[in-house]
Motif scaffolding. Structure first.
Motif, PDB file in Angstrom:
ATOM      1  N   ILE A  50       0.850  -1.179   0.000  1.00 58.18           N
ATOM      2  CA  ILE A  50       0.000   0.000   0.000  1.00 58.18           C
ATOM      3  C   ILE A  50       0.891   1.235   0.000  1.00 58.18           C
ATOM      4  CG2 ILE A  50      -0.178  -0.092   2.521  1.00 58.18           C
ATOM      5  CD1 ILE A  50      -2.926   1.224   2.276  1.00 58.18           C
ATOM      6  N   CYS A  81      -0.574   3.243  -7.513  1.00 56.60           N
ATOM      7  CA  CYS A  81      -1.008   3.051  -6.122  1.00 56.60           C
ATOM      8  C   CYS A  81      -2.504   2.751  -6.078  1.00 56.60           C
ATOM      9  CB  CYS A  81      -0.689   4.288  -5.285  1.00 56.60           C
ATOM     10  SG  CYS A  81       1.062   4.664  -5.138  1.00 56.60           S
ATOM     11  N   PRO A  82      -2.895   1.500  -6.375  1.00 54.24           N
ATOM     12  CA  PRO A  82      -4.321   1.167  -6.255  1.00 54.24           C
ATOM     13  C   PRO A  82      -4.811   1.253  -4.813  1.00 54.24           C
ATOM     14  CG  PRO A  82      -3.003  -0.805  -6.623  1.00 54.24           C
ATOM     15  CD  PRO A  82      -2.091   0.350  -6.819  1.00 54.24           C
ATOM     16  N   ARG A  83      -3.929   0.995  -3.876  1.00 53.72           N
ATOM     17  CA  ARG A  83      -4.251   1.175  -2.450  1.00 53.72           C
ATOM     18  C   ARG A  83      -3.321   2.248  -1.893  1.00 53.72           C
ATOM     19  NH1 ARG A  83      -4.314  -3.603   1.391  1.00 53.72           N
ATOM     20  NH2 ARG A  83      -6.013  -2.385   2.321  1.00 53.72           N
ATOM     21  N   TRP A  84      -3.887   3.185  -1.178  1.00 55.49           N
ATOM     22  CA  TRP A  84      -3.065   4.270  -0.663  1.00 55.49           C
ATOM     23  C   TRP A  84      -3.704   4.878   0.576  1.00 55.49           C
ATOM     24  CZ3 TRP A  84      -5.558   8.977  -0.463  1.00 55.49           C
ATOM     25  CH2 TRP A  84      -6.675   9.127  -1.261  1.00 55.49           C
ATOM     26  N   GLY A 110      -7.772   7.876   2.320  1.00 55.29           N
ATOM     27  CA  GLY A 110      -7.320   6.604   1.777  1.00 55.29           C
ATOM     28  C   GLY A 110      -8.138   6.182   0.577  1.00 55.29           C
ATOM     29  N   SER A 111      -7.701   5.100  -0.042  1.00 57.29           N
ATOM     30  CA  SER A 111      -8.409   4.569  -1.205  1.00 57.29           C
ATOM     31  C   SER A 111      -9.756   3.998  -0.788  1.00 57.29           C
ATOM     32  CB  SER A 111      -7.550   3.503  -1.896  1.00 57.29           C
ATOM     33  OG  SER A 111      -7.148   2.513  -0.961  1.00 57.29           O
ATOM     34  N   ASP A 113     -11.024   1.108  -0.888  1.00 55.45           N
ATOM     35  CA  ASP A 113     -11.083  -0.198  -0.240  1.00 55.45           C
ATOM     36  C   ASP A 113     -10.819  -0.117   1.261  1.00 55.45           C
ATOM     37  OD1 ASP A 113      -8.380   0.489  -1.136  1.00 55.45           O
ATOM     38  OD2 ASP A 113      -7.825  -1.383  -0.144  1.00 55.45           O
ATOM     39  N   LEU A 114     -10.350   1.003   1.764  1.00 58.73           N
ATOM     40  CA  LEU A 114     -10.096   1.163   3.195  1.00 58.73           C
ATOM     41  C   LEU A 114     -11.352   1.642   3.898  1.00 58.73           C
ATOM     42  CD1 LEU A 114      -6.571   2.858   3.145  1.00 58.73           C
ATOM     43  CD2 LEU A 114      -7.118   0.444   3.511  1.00 58.73           C
ATOM     44  N   ALA A 160      -6.108  -3.522   8.639  1.00 63.52           N
ATOM     45  CA  ALA A 160      -6.337  -3.243   7.220  1.00 63.52           C
ATOM     46  C   ALA A 160      -5.164  -3.683   6.362  1.00 63.52           C
ATOM     47  CB  ALA A 160      -6.603  -1.749   7.012  1.00 63.52           C
ATOM     48  N   VAL A 161      -3.961  -3.687   6.921  1.00 66.14           N
ATOM     49  CA  VAL A 161      -2.762  -4.136   6.206  1.00 66.14           C
ATOM     50  C   VAL A 161      -1.975  -5.048   7.142  1.00 66.14           C
ATOM     51  CG1 VAL A 161      -2.632  -2.080   4.761  1.00 66.14           C
ATOM     52  CG2 VAL A 161      -1.425  -2.128   6.945  1.00 66.14           C
TER      53      VAL A 161
END
Length: 245
Positions: A50, A81-84, A110-111, A113-114, A160-161
């Motif tokens: 991420i 950066c698809p997730r950030w 954030g992106s 998905d978060l 989340a990560v």
């Protein structure tokens, strides 16, 4: 003369106004702070999958932006950066002549998905690192880069990560084995064993002395009657008279 005085007055007023304008400017992170932050974010991004970044604003003006992709590179809407996740700090300084107070607004973006709740949890966790509103007002550049570095840990705590692995240096040489510590029985009760050994030595000495004395007494008793018998027999033999025929 009047023209000269007017020019000086205008210059003084302009200088004062310029000083007030400078006092309301939000200072960006220093070059050292940006250079130190980017590789830390890059390492976390590589291990957690991420992107992380920061964004410092002064109202509608962007003062500084950066991420694991580099200084001046934002993570939002970047195809790499698809997730950030990024920390956004909006600092507002007011002139000393103004009755309004300085203001700092900090949020975590954030992106998609978060979870929003996770981002709020990360935002509230910044206080644990001393990143309060006062810290952002005192030194916005340091605070925003420090908050960006804290994102990998705080986001990992929400689940989340995955946590970033901790790098440990291998020892230069194998450590030598520790010496034998010995038995705990001797270490904990050495005083009792010393006392018991002393008592055994005294007992053995007394027994030895007793045996020697007892043997000496027996020897004296056995030697006494034998000497008496020899003396008596000699006396009776000397006192005999020859029988008459």
């Amino acid at each position: 003369m009047l023209l000269s005085v007017g020019v000086v007055a205008v210059a003084v007023v302009a200088g004062v106004l310029g000083a007030d304008d400078d006092s309301t400017l939000v200072p960006p992170p220093t070059a050292t702070e940006r250079a130190d932050t980017v590789p830390l974010l890059a390492r976390a991004a590589a291990t957690q999958g991420i992107c992380y970044g920061w964004r410092l604003e002064d109202g509608l003006d962007v003062v500084s932006v950066g991420s694991n992709l580099g200084d001046g590179v934002a993570v939002a809407d970047d195809p790499r950066c698809p997730r950030w996740a990024q920390v956004v700090a909006d600092i507002t300084y007011t002139a000393e002549s103004s009755e309004a107070n300085d203001y700092a607004s900090v949020r975590i973006e954030g992106s998609a998905d978060l979870e929003r709740l996770d981002l709020i949890t990360v935002d509230s966790g910044l206080d644990r690192f001393g990143l309060t509103e006062d810290a952002f007002l005192d030194d916005p550049g340091w605070a925003v880069t420090r908050a960006a570095v804290s994102l990998p840990l705080l986001l990992a705590e929400t689940g989340a990560v995955s946590p970033a692995p901790v790098a440990t240096a291998a020892p230069a040489a194998a450590p030598s084995p520790l010496p034998d510590a010995g038995s705990d029985l001797w270490r904990d009760r050495w005083g009792y064993f010393l006392g018991a050994a002393g008592l055994l030595l005294v007992t053995a000495l007394l027994v030895t002395v007793g045996l020697v004395l007892r043997r000496r007494q027996r020897t004296q008793r056995a030697a006494g009657p034998a000497r008496g018998q020899r003396r008596g027999g000699g006396t009776r033999a000397a006192g005999r008279t020859p029988e008459r025929a």
